[in-house]
Design a protein around this motif. Structure first.
Motif, PDB file in Angstrom:
ATOM      1  N   ALA A   1      45.219  40.367  31.029  1.00 59.26           N
ATOM      2  CA  ALA A   1      44.693  40.554  32.389  1.00 59.26           C
ATOM      3  C   ALA A   1      44.984  41.982  32.822  1.00 59.26           C
ATOM      4  CB  ALA A   1      45.346  39.569  33.344  1.00 59.26           C
TER       5      ALA A   1
ATOM      6  N   ARG B   1      38.122  43.807  37.140  1.00 66.97           N
ATOM      7  CA  ARG B   1      37.644  42.505  37.577  1.00 66.97           C
ATOM      8  C   ARG B   1      36.811  41.843  36.469  1.00 66.97           C
ATOM      9  NH1 ARG B   1      40.835  44.568  40.449  1.00 66.97           N
ATOM     10  NH2 ARG B   1      39.545  46.321  40.962  1.00 66.97           N
ATOM     11  N   ALA B   2      35.958  42.630  35.853  1.00 64.53           N
ATOM     12  CA  ALA B   2      34.931  42.055  34.973  1.00 64.53           C
ATOM     13  C   ALA B   2      35.513  41.318  33.781  1.00 64.53           C
ATOM     14  CB  ALA B   2      33.982  43.147  34.503  1.00 64.53           C
TER      15      ALA B   2
ATOM     16  N   THR C   1      38.753  40.410  33.490  1.00 64.44           N
ATOM     17  CA  THR C   1      39.965  39.648  33.809  1.00 64.44           C
ATOM     18  C   THR C   1      39.653  38.348  34.550  1.00 64.44           C
ATOM     19  OG1 THR C   1      41.311  41.648  33.874  1.00 64.44           O
ATOM     20  CG2 THR C   1      42.162  39.737  35.054  1.00 64.44           C
ATOM     21  N   ILE C   2      38.786  38.452  35.562  1.00 64.25           N
ATOM     22  CA  ILE C   2      38.516  37.242  36.352  1.00 64.25           C
ATOM     23  C   ILE C   2      37.791  36.233  35.466  1.00 64.25           C
ATOM     24  CG2 ILE C   2      37.370  36.281  38.376  1.00 64.25           C
ATOM     25  CD1 ILE C   2      37.606  39.021  39.669  1.00 64.25           C
TER      26      ILE C   2
ATOM     27  N   GLN D   1      39.646  34.527  33.096  1.00 60.28           N
ATOM     28  CA  GLN D   1      40.519  34.216  31.957  1.00 60.28           C
ATOM     29  C   GLN D   1      41.293  32.920  32.190  1.00 60.28           C
ATOM     30  OE1 GLN D   1      43.110  37.496  30.989  1.00 60.28           O
ATOM     31  NE2 GLN D   1      41.426  38.873  30.511  1.00 60.28           N
TER      32      GLN D   1
END
Lengths: 379, 434
Positions: B374, B379-380, B382-383, B385
């Protein structure tokens, strides 16, 4: 009867009216952001409900589903959903407004599925092909609603709904005009409450509230003149009065905004076209949100004017003395626009402060000092 | 004053092919400087925007700004650029690739020339800037913000793909058409900038080269299913360079042919990355920590090797229908097919294409554990996971872990925490194997 108690009721008990309407047999469809034309939902006799977060509550459940480096507004909304606060939603619609909301669609509908779930793709680019693309996406959305509801969209009904929504837009512009005098006739806190109250009730009921509020405000005794700075607020979601109250209580008037919970959602009308989708496309796709790409134009100054000219116009017309850029942390598009917008406004001679916030009222104390210092600077 | 040795950030590679990459990275920036002296146009680009072959066909030299940020991190020379961007008003949580890029541009403007000792000679001022909405929002907003530091003509395109629940047959033409028009707009812009029309025969040739390089890359990855692992993930995060930054060139094809040959040889001779392979780990997602790539070797010291990745991985090969005779339309079709490759599979199973892809990798590569990274400022990648992990848990009992830092900002990294977490993850894999 004063409009204020009812506005406060809808503001503090969000979802209450939508639940009542649901109990009476209407379907309630929750949606994120500015890019879902709620006229379409309303034209199916469903209740569009703009999903909001709750900055006064800690995000205590959502972290099991979404990373803490996601937009805290979106996390707060999900937090409420997994706790059951949005159990009255029959439908859920997420537009491709930004990276977080796009990814939120899958997370939300897998963990708190509604009867109807839809993802609305929205181009970031602007141009004729983007209009065509978005229109087609709206047609898919309509088809999905038709399949779910078992009803065909009545074009005349959609036209009527567009007119109704434009009436609301006109009333809101009228309301915002009451902020032009010095001192303004209505406070930023009152405006925020009225805007938030309108996010979960049918447009016709919101119009009534606005009308009553306008009638009440114009009858008020003229406010005592105090020379306080007039503030314009730019940013993303402000669906709680805490921050606006802080700014006003610190000695200023919040007189105008460009927020996706404020003027951004209603300022321009939907053109009333023969085919209502034509008008809807041209209005919604061209909302001035940082997530959209306005093609480069001319030199630096011209480019900034092209991107932010409408904000400069607001600042001039509402005679703002200073601008607060209120950015919810992790919003990359606002973070990238902020310094450019500051440059544009500074060039107009307008002082600017950029605030990055966690969408939590627990940070208000920390912000107070900065806001006070800013206001002192511009007096 | 005592001289300090520079911190080691890179990982020891497993293949000769990966060791060749450093020179290819240097060449990216060198060729940009040279190109400008030859009158060629240099363009700031975003990786995986699906337009690489168009640029090659028009003799435009790509300058990948994201890669440069990773390079600065690997060289541990990122702080001056990050802090410059933050001084200019960019948030500390904004995409750190963007912060390095904007900080670099700001410093170059302020100095009136290249920042001293800039890694690999620095990024020259581009002639053109080309953003896209593919992958994430900063990829067009960042380049819009560049206007503060330069006057290069700027253009961005949408790269759109449909949601998983849709009927692909119903939306295909709509998406392909939009993508085609987006490419056509880009081509018209580039023709205006270069003063030369696009030669479609040349575009077909760069497409052929691009597809062939990616086919070979895919082939090398399939060879990596072999046990023991002969090519670890740190190599992957190097060999992606020719795939993404040399796309549409013969150089990339030759590189990947050599890679396939080398991996094949290593598989046949069981030339393992670690002598006693105990655990096979999947890099499940998230941008790699370019500042600390040696952590792969740290895992290896305990017999744990990263055998495959779900990040910066090429798309699986796709078959564009024969009736497509126009190369621009071909690119639009290819983008659509790439992005929807697992939609039908997802609809039939988990409902999530990423989950499906990872489940396939777990099975094909005989995985013992899944690692996610993370990144505080991304954002792209990581969000989602945690969501992916949660969903995978319905289908697999493998240990899964999520480490937190950033792709380039070292301030978000803690070596002590990582080491503690590494040991906990190793323990979890050991327990499951008992």
């Amino acid at each position: 009867m004063s409009a204020v108690p009812q506005i406060e009721e809808f503001y503090t008990q969000r979802g209450k009216r939508a639940r009542q309407l649901r109990d009476a047999g209407q379907k309630v469809v929750g949606y994120f952001c500015c890019f879902v034309p709620d006229e379409i939902i309303a034209a199916f006799d469903m209740v569009p409900y703009r999903i909001q977060g709750c900055p006064s509550e800690p995000i205590d459940r959502a972290d099991a589903y979404i990373e803490p480096m996601a937009c805290p507004f979106a996390r707060s909304c999900l937090n409420m959903a997994v706790k059951g606060d949005y159990d009255f939603l029959d439908g859920f619609v997420a537009p491709h407004s930004c990276d977080t909301i796009e990814r939120m669609y899958s997370i939300w509908h897998h963990n708190t599925p509604a009867a109807f779930n839809h993802f609305l793709n929205v181009p970031h680019m602007m141009g004729p092909s983007s209009d065509t693309f978005y229109r087609k996406e709206l047609e898919f959305f309509i088809k999905a609603l038709e399949n779910w509801s078992g009803r065909t969209l009545d074009q005349e009904k959609l036209k009527e709904t567009v007119k109704l929504y434009n009436r609301r837009r006109a009333r809101l512009r009228e309301l915002y005009a009451l902020r032009k005098p010095d001192p303004p006739l209505i406070s930023g806190v009152e405006i925020t409450e009225l805007m938030v109250a309108g996010m979960g009730i049918p447009a016709c009921e919101h119009i009534e509230l606005i009308d009553n509020m306008i009638a009440e405000v114009v009858k008020r005794p003229k406010p005592k003149h105090q020379k306080l700075p007039r503030i314009f607020i730019w940013g993303n979601e402000i669906d709680d009065t805490a921050f606006i109250r802080l700014v006003e209580d610190s000695g200023s008037y919040v007189v105008m905004d460009d927020l996706c919970t404020g003027s951004r959602i209603f300022w321009d009308d939907v053109p009333e076209t023969d085919d209502p989708l034509d008008g809807i496309v041209s209005r919604y796709l061209h909302i001035n949100c940082p997530r959209s790409y306005i093609p480069a134009a001319g030199n630096r100054e011209e480019d900034l004017q092209n991107r932010f000219g409408h904000i400069g116009d607001f600042v001039k017309q509402w005679r703002a003395d200073g601008v607060i850029l209120y950015i919810i942390r992790y919003c990359d598009t606002c973070e990238l626009d902020g310094p450019d917008l500051r440059e544009h406004l500074n060039a107009m001679g307008i002082p600017v402060i950029m605030i990055e916030d966690d969408y939590s009222i627990s940070t208000i104390g920390q912000l107070r000092t900065r806001i006070q210092a800013f206001l002192e600077m511009i007096i | 004053m005592e001289e300090r040795e520079p911190a080691k950030t890179t990982a020891t590679k497993g293949t000769d092919a990966a060791r060749k990459i450093r020179a290819m990275v240097k060449n990216i920036y060198k060729s940009c400087h040279e190109a400008q002296s030859q009158g060629k146009k240099v363009a700031y680009i975003m990786v995986s925007s699906q337009y690489d072959e168009i640029l090659r066909a028009m003799d435009i030299v790509p300058l990948p700004t994201e890669n440069y940020a990773g390079l600065c991190a690997a060289k541990r020379d990122m702080d001056r650029f990050l802090t410059k961007a933050e001084e200019d008003g960019y948030s500390q949580v904004l995409c750190s690739y963007a912060r390095i890029g904007l900080g670099f541009d700001s410093l170059r403007k302020e100095l009136g020339g290249m920042p001293e000792n800039a890694p690999d000679g620095g990024m020259p001022l581009p002639d053109i800037i080309l953003g896209s909405s593919g992958v994430c929002d900063p990829r067009f907003k960042w380049f819009q913000a560049c206007g503060r530091f330069m006057t290069a003509p700027t253009y961005s395109i949408d790269v759109m793909h449909p949601p998983v629940h849709c009927d692909l047959n119903a939306v295909r033409d709509h998406y392909v058409q939009y993508q085609k028009v987006q490419f056509e707009g880009l081509i018209a812009f580039l023709e205006k900038q270069t003063g030369k029309p696009l030669n479609k025969d040349r575009l077909w040739e760069t497409i052929r080269l691009g597809d062939e390089a990616w086919r070979l890359w895919y082939e090398s990855d399939r060879l990596r299913t072999a046990k023991p692992c002969v090519m670890p993930s740190q190599d992957h995060f190097n060999v992606m360079v020719p795939a993404y930054y040399y796309s549409g060139t013969q150089e990339a094809v030759d590189y990947f042919q050599d890679l396939v040959d080398e991996v094949k040889y290593k598989v046949e001779n069981k030339l393992a990355v670690v002598p006693d392979e105990k655990y096979r780990i999947l890099y499940g997602g998230g941008l790699p920590p370019w500042h600390t790539m040696w952590f792969f070797n740290y895992f290896e010291s305990f017999g744990a090797v990263f055998v495959i990745e779900n990040q910066y991985r090429g798309f699986d090969p796709v078959e564009v229908p024969d009736h497509v005779k126009d190369p621009v339309e071909y690119l639009a079709w290819r983008a659509f097919l790439r992005y929807t490759a697992r939609h039908e599979q997802a609809k039939a199973n988990s409902g999530n294409p990423v989950v499906e892809k990872i489940l396939d990798l777990i099975q094909d590569y005989d995985i013992d554990g899944v690692f996610f990274h993370a990144c505080r400022s991304c954002r792209a990648t990581t969000i989602g996971q945690i969501h992916t992990k949660n969903m995978l848990g319905r289908y697999s009992d493998l240990p899964m872990t999520q480490f937190v830092s950033d792709m380039v900002d070292l301030r978000d990294y803690s070596e002590a925490q990582w080491k503690a977490q590494i040991h906990a993850f190793l323990d979890a894999m050991a327990s499951r194997k008992k």
